[in-house]
Design a protein around this motif. Structure first.
Motif, short mmCIF file in Angstrom:
data_model
loop_
_atom_site.label_atom_id
_atom_site.label_comp_id
_atom_site.label_asym_id
_atom_site.label_seq_id
_atom_site.Cartn_x
_atom_site.Cartn_y
_atom_site.Cartn_z
N GLN A 498 0.87 -1.14 0.11
CA GLN A 498 -0.06 0.12 -0.13
C GLN A 498 1.03 1.12 0.12
N GLY A 499 0.48 2.29 -0.78
CA GLY A 499 1.11 3.61 -0.63
C GLY A 499 2.52 3.37 -1.39
N ARG A 500 3.30 4.53 -1.14
CA ARG A 500 4.74 4.70 -1.75
C ARG A 500 5.48 3.67 -0.79
N PRO A 501 6.40 2.75 -1.44
CA PRO A 501 6.87 1.75 -0.65
C PRO A 501 7.93 2.16 0.54
N TRP A 502 8.25 3.29 0.55
CA TRP A 502 8.97 3.93 1.83
C TRP A 502 8.27 4.89 2.48
N GLY A 503 7.11 5.30 2.04
CA GLY A 503 6.45 6.43 2.34
C GLY A 503 5.65 6.30 3.83
N LYS A 504 5.37 7.29 4.71
CA LYS A 504 4.65 7.16 5.76
C LYS A 504 3.27 6.68 5.51
N ASP A 505 2.95 6.72 4.38
CA ASP A 505 1.44 6.27 4.05
C ASP A 505 1.34 4.97 3.53
N SER A 506 2.57 4.04 3.72
CA SER A 506 2.67 2.77 3.06
C SER A 506 2.48 1.71 4.13
N ASN A 507 2.30 0.52 3.59
CA ASN A 507 2.17 -0.70 4.40
C ASN A 507 2.54 -1.81 3.55
#
Length: 590
Positions: A498-507
């Motif tokens: 989920q989200g950008r691979p290393w972003g805060k929004d990811s999982n």
């Protein structure tokens, strides 16, 4: 009887002496081996290849006293090159197909050059960047290296950094034989110093050594570089090595970045000089092989000689490296070859030099190029080399590849950053002997060559993709063993969901395996500034919960019974209506 005892004793002494002599002679005859590989240096960042801006006097001197391969190829990005270098096999055979999110882990059943040389009696060490798995059984210490001083992941400054030591090239926290260890000094200096220490100990003990020095410089981030060299390079005009003139508003920042990169490269060069001075002082330089190469093209669009391209490109500027092979005992100065060679050839070449057999239970794609440098052969039989790397869990046929079959290069530069491409591949064909900069696409004029090489590529892709059942299924991290009682799971090796691979929004989630069920302490580490939240931990059929305190990265602990066998572990941190993943997770068997 007394005489017989004396004779028997004398014979035994003589026999022991003969054994000792033979072993000593073997050690003296076998070469020591040092492989140095820089990260993102690029094939044009050397004075001896015409770069008049970046200073590399030690490497220039090394090249002048060595054999040099001028047509040596690597992968367009980091981890695939490292897998091929370690195994002599195309990286698609090794499960290492990308650089992050679980795609850079190498199958632990691969046999590395370190394992082969260790088993032959060499003392082995790695210093710097491994990038083939951070946890058991994929760490370098699990793959043949008896001594290791490394960073995690693909570089310092990534989500795999130890908490509290993020992005530190100076005074970094590294991993010494698996133990998190704060260090004092600049990372490149620390790697060379640790390698020299192993070399000194090996020589003192009469042992052969194999050291792999894989710097993370000049890979970004660029905020922390050797200060004195940086200040010197701030006074330098980098215009002569710029390929494209940047926007005037960006010119100053681009010059600053190049000053930082150049400082890192010259620092590596200085360490190479320090290493050679140590080999001279120990009187082992004559019979020590020292190899130098870079892992892919440069990390900016800058000078690459008579090529085009940069890191991540499958144009020659993204996949060519000089290969310097220094071995005074067997390789004459200024020996050169333009035969087609690649990273897959380094393992068989070094094992050939050390009189150690390559593994015979698997396909070895590389071949020894040693005869080219020792003068035994002028050329090797014709061959083809294929380089392919792109994002995605499974490679796609025709996506971002280059096939080299001298003088031809068949290439489909569809983009490293893309998971897939759509439609028919727009194949390009170049005659590199006449057009090294790839300016004249001959695909329309040479359809028969395109079709022949296209068939060859398809046969290659099918072959490397069928090495094992479920060829591209990722390796699993094994937890709960005495090899690694505390397992730190990072976003480097999770499977992104989920989200950008290393972003805060990811999982994402981790694929794990446990030899037996057991009780574990589970610590959830979150991003800086995260508000209070609840986290749900799922490990196969087991579930657990932990409260996340506001503005507190660590200390969110619970205890769980984790199952035996293979399972998936995930952590959902609920922030209002959003659900995100953790920064890291620490599992400790109790």
């Amino acid at each position: 009887m007394p005489h017989r005892r004396i004779l028997s004793f004398s014979f035994a002494l003589a026999f022991i002496g003969l054994l000792y002599f033979d072993t000593s002679s073997l050690i003296a005859a076998r070469p020591n081996v040092i492989v140095i590989m820089s990260d993102d240096q690029g094939g044009g960042d050397y004075g001896f290849l015409g770069n008049e801006v970046i200073r590399t006097p030690e490497l220039d001197a090394m090249a002048g006293q060595s054999g040099v391969l001028s047509q040596f190829y690597v992968s367009p990005v980091c981890a695939p090159t490292r897998a091929s270098l370690m195994t002599g096999r195309y990286n698609y055979r090794t499960r290492c197909i990308d650089t992050y999110v679980g795609r850079a882990m190498m199958d632990p059943n691969e046999v590395t050059i370190a394992e082969s040389l260790r088993d032959a009696g060499y003392r082995t060490g790695i210093y710097g960047k491994w990038h083939l798995g951070d946890n058991y059984p994929m760490r370098p210490m699990d793959q043949g290296f008896q001594d290791s001083l490394i960073h995690r992941g693909g570089g310092i400054g990534q989500p795999s950094d130890p908490i509290g030591a993020e992005g530190k090239y100076t005074n970094p926290t590294l991993f010494k034989n698996g133990i998190e260890t704060p260090m004092q000094g600049y990372c490149t200096d620390l790697y060379f110093d640790a390698a020299i220490e192993l070399i000194e100990e090996s020589v003192a003990d009469g042992e052969n050594f194999f050291t792999y020095i894989a710097t993370n410089a000049p890979h970004g981030p660029f905020h922390d570089v050797p200060e004195e060299l940086y200040q010197e390079y701030l006074e330098v005009d980098f215009s002569p090595i710029l390929v494209n003139q940047p926007n005037p508003r960006r010119l100053k920042s681009e010059m600053d970045k190049l000053a930082r990169i150049a400082a890192m490269i010259t620092n590596i060069d200085q360490n190479v000089g320090k290493l050679f001075r140590k080999l001279d002082a120990l009187q082992v330089r004559e019979n020590t092989i020292v190899v130098y190469l870079n892992d892919n093209g440069p990390n900016t669009m800058r000078y690459v000689g008579d090529m085009r391209g940069m890191k991540s490109n499958v144009d020659d500027g993204g996949i060519r490296s000089p290969l310097i092979f220094h071995w005074p005992a067997k390789v004459s100065e200024m020996t050169t070859s333009d035969s087609l060679c690649a990273h897959i050839d380094l393992m068989p070449t070094l094992l050939d030099a050390c009189d150690v057999a390559v593994p015979d239970d698997r396909t070895i794609d590389g071949r020894s190029f040693l005869p080219l440098l020792t003068g035994e052969q002028d050329h090797l039989p014709d061959r083809q080399i294929v380089l392919q790397s792109h994002r995605g869990n499974v490679p796609q046929k025709f996506h971002h590849f280059a096939l080299h079959s001298p003088p031809w290069k068949l290439v489909h530069p569809s983009g490293f950053g893309k998971e897939t491409f759509e439609g028919e591949p727009r194949l390009e064909l170049y005659n590199l002997s006449q057009d090294p900069q790839q300016q004249s696409n001959l695909a329309a004029r040479k359809p028969e060559v395109v079709e022949r090489l296209k068939r060859d590529y398809e046969a290659w892709f099918d072959d490397v993709s069928s090495t094992r059942p479920e060829n591209y299924a990722p390796p699993r991290i094994v937890i709960g063993t005495d090899h690694e009682r505390e397992t730190v799971l990072t976003r480097q090796d999770w499977r992104h969901a989920q989200g950008r691979p290393w972003g805060k929004d990811s999982n994402g989630f981790w694929l794990l395996e446990a030899p037996q069920a057991g009780r574990y302490s589970v610590e959830v580490i979150v991003h800086r500034g995260q508000p209070a939240a609840k986290a749900t931990i799922k490990a196969g059929p087991a579930t657990g919960e932990v409260s996340i305190a506001a503005d507190q990265r660590r200390g969110h602990l619970t205890t769980m019974e984790l199952p035996k066998g293979k399972f998936k572990l995930s952590v959902d941190v609920v922030l209002g209506e959003a659900t995100v993943g953790p920064h890291q997770v620490v599992l400790t068997r109790q």
